[in-house]
Motif scaffolding. Structure first.
Motif, PDB file in Angstrom:
ATOM      1  N   GLY A  28      43.111  34.645  33.686  1.00 28.83           N
ATOM      2  CA  GLY A  28      43.011  33.188  33.748  1.00 28.83           C
ATOM      3  C   GLY A  28      43.559  32.510  32.504  1.00 28.83           C
ATOM      4  O   GLY A  28      44.298  31.521  32.603  1.00 28.83           O
ATOM      5  N   THR A  29      43.235  33.037  31.334  1.00 30.59           N
ATOM      6  CA  THR A  29      43.738  32.426  30.106  1.00 30.59           C
ATOM      7  C   THR A  29      45.245  32.643  29.957  1.00 30.59           C
ATOM      8  O   THR A  29      45.948  31.767  29.443  1.00 30.59           O
ATOM      9  CB  THR A  29      42.986  32.928  28.856  1.00 30.59           C
ATOM     10  OG1 THR A  29      43.043  34.353  28.797  1.00 30.59           O
ATOM     11  CG2 THR A  29      41.538  32.478  28.881  1.00 30.59           C
ATOM     12  N   SER A  30      45.753  33.770  30.440  1.00 32.15           N
ATOM     13  CA  SER A  30      47.201  34.018  30.416  1.00 32.15           C
ATOM     14  C   SER A  30      47.932  33.015  31.308  1.00 32.15           C
ATOM     15  O   SER A  30      48.976  32.469  30.926  1.00 32.15           O
ATOM     16  CB  SER A  30      47.495  35.445  30.862  1.00 32.15           C
ATOM     17  OG  SER A  30      48.874  35.669  30.954  1.00 32.15           O
ATOM     18  N   ILE A  31      47.388  32.762  32.486  1.00 29.61           N
ATOM     19  CA  ILE A  31      47.996  31.788  33.398  1.00 29.61           C
ATOM     20  C   ILE A  31      47.945  30.390  32.773  1.00 29.61           C
ATOM     21  O   ILE A  31      48.916  29.635  32.826  1.00 29.61           O
ATOM     22  CB  ILE A  31      47.303  31.812  34.774  1.00 29.61           C
ATOM     23  CG1 ILE A  31      47.600  33.134  35.484  1.00 29.61           C
ATOM     24  CG2 ILE A  31      47.730  30.616  35.626  1.00 29.61           C
ATOM     25  CD1 ILE A  31      46.762  33.377  36.727  1.00 29.61           C
ATOM     26  N   ARG A  32      46.826  30.057  32.139  1.00 31.12           N
ATOM     27  CA  ARG A  32      46.692  28.755  31.477  1.00 31.12           C
ATOM     28  C   ARG A  32      47.762  28.603  30.400  1.00 31.12           C
ATOM     29  O   ARG A  32      48.409  27.558  30.297  1.00 31.12           O
ATOM     30  CB  ARG A  32      45.298  28.609  30.873  1.00 31.12           C
ATOM     31  CG  ARG A  32      45.072  27.275  30.208  1.00 31.12           C
ATOM     32  CD  ARG A  32      43.700  27.215  29.515  1.00 31.12           C
ATOM     33  NE  ARG A  32      43.551  25.986  28.796  1.00 31.12           N
ATOM     34  CZ  ARG A  32      44.069  25.740  27.585  1.00 31.12           C
ATOM     35  NH1 ARG A  32      44.781  26.650  26.965  1.00 31.12           N
ATOM     36  NH2 ARG A  32      43.876  24.576  26.993  1.00 31.12           N
ATOM     37  N   GLY A 146      51.212  36.084  35.132  1.00 29.09           N
ATOM     38  CA  GLY A 146      49.900  36.395  34.566  1.00 29.09           C
ATOM     39  C   GLY A 146      49.451  37.802  34.875  1.00 29.09           C
ATOM     40  O   GLY A 146      48.932  38.513  34.004  1.00 29.09           O
ATOM     41  N   ILE A 147      49.642  38.235  36.121  1.00 33.95           N
ATOM     42  CA  ILE A 147      49.249  39.597  36.492  1.00 33.95           C
ATOM     43  C   ILE A 147      50.135  40.614  35.786  1.00 33.95           C
ATOM     44  O   ILE A 147      49.653  41.663  35.321  1.00 33.95           O
ATOM     45  CB  ILE A 147      49.264  39.786  38.029  1.00 33.95           C
ATOM     46  CG1 ILE A 147      48.217  38.877  38.680  1.00 33.95           C
ATOM     47  CG2 ILE A 147      48.986  41.256  38.385  1.00 33.95           C
ATOM     48  CD1 ILE A 147      48.266  38.843  40.194  1.00 33.95           C
ATOM     49  N   ARG A 148      51.413  40.339  35.677  1.00 36.88           N
ATOM     50  CA  ARG A 148      52.311  41.252  34.932  1.00 36.88           C
ATOM     51  C   ARG A 148      51.862  41.382  33.481  1.00 36.88           C
ATOM     52  O   ARG A 148      51.864  42.475  32.915  1.00 36.88           O
ATOM     53  CB  ARG A 148      53.754  40.737  35.004  1.00 36.88           C
ATOM     54  CG  ARG A 148      54.403  40.956  36.334  1.00 36.88           C
ATOM     55  CD  ARG A 148      55.813  40.405  36.368  1.00 36.88           C
ATOM     56  NE  ARG A 148      56.462  40.706  37.644  1.00 36.88           N
ATOM     57  CZ  ARG A 148      57.412  39.971  38.201  1.00 36.88           C
ATOM     58  NH1 ARG A 148      57.868  38.898  37.581  1.00 36.88           N
ATOM     59  NH2 ARG A 148      57.942  40.322  39.353  1.00 36.88           N
TER      60      ARG A 148
END
Length: 153
Positions: A28-32, A146-148
């Motif tokens: 979540g923080t990576s996507i943000r 984000g998943i990567r």
């Protein structure tokens, strides 16, 4: 949007060895961070099929409408156990008119990219991550990146 073959390839590439609360926070923080860097204002939701929310964030100025989009996108990903982008592209390839949901209840599902099931090897779908607020392609791309990033950590 991305073509069906690429979306199918992404699905197998994005399978994880594990996924827990700590991973949900990292994802979540990576996507943000990706949204901030891209200048996109989005809402981010990671939840289990039970409805338990593992991560939730929203940028200032977004409307409550996004709650509905998140619910309907994630419901689609849970139902088909595929990304909402892939389901949307497959439906379009069957000739479903743009904006139509076919036999799916439009109050419960929406054909739009931006929800990706979290699949764990040996366990199947354990959660869905949903992004809403940008275009379907941008929402989907934020999740994929984000998943990567999570997998590479």
């Amino acid at each position: 949007m991305t073509d069906i073959a690429e979306l199918e390839s992404q699905a197998s590439e994005l399978e994880l060895a594990k996924f827990d609360h700590s991973d949900a926070w990292e994802l979540g923080t990576s996507i943000r961070e990706g949204a901030l860097q891209a200048g996109l204002r989005v809402a981010i939701d990671i939840r289990r099929a039970s409805g338990a929310v593992l991560f939730r964030a929203s940028f200032p100025g977004l409307t409550a409408d996004l709650e509905d989009w998140i619910d309907r996108k994630s419901a689609l990903a849970f139902r088909f156990e595929e990304s909402s982008a892939l389901v949307t592209e497959r439906m379009a390839s069957f000739g479903l008119p743009e904006g139509s949901t076919g036999w799916l209840d439009p109050a419960r599902y929406v054909l739009a990219g931006g929800a990706v099931p979290i699949k764990v090897t040996g366990a199947g779908v354990v959660a869905v991550v949903t992004v809403s607020g940008a275009s379907s392609a941008e929402d989907h791309a934020l999740i994929v990146e984000g998943i990567r990033t999570l997998k590479a950590a």
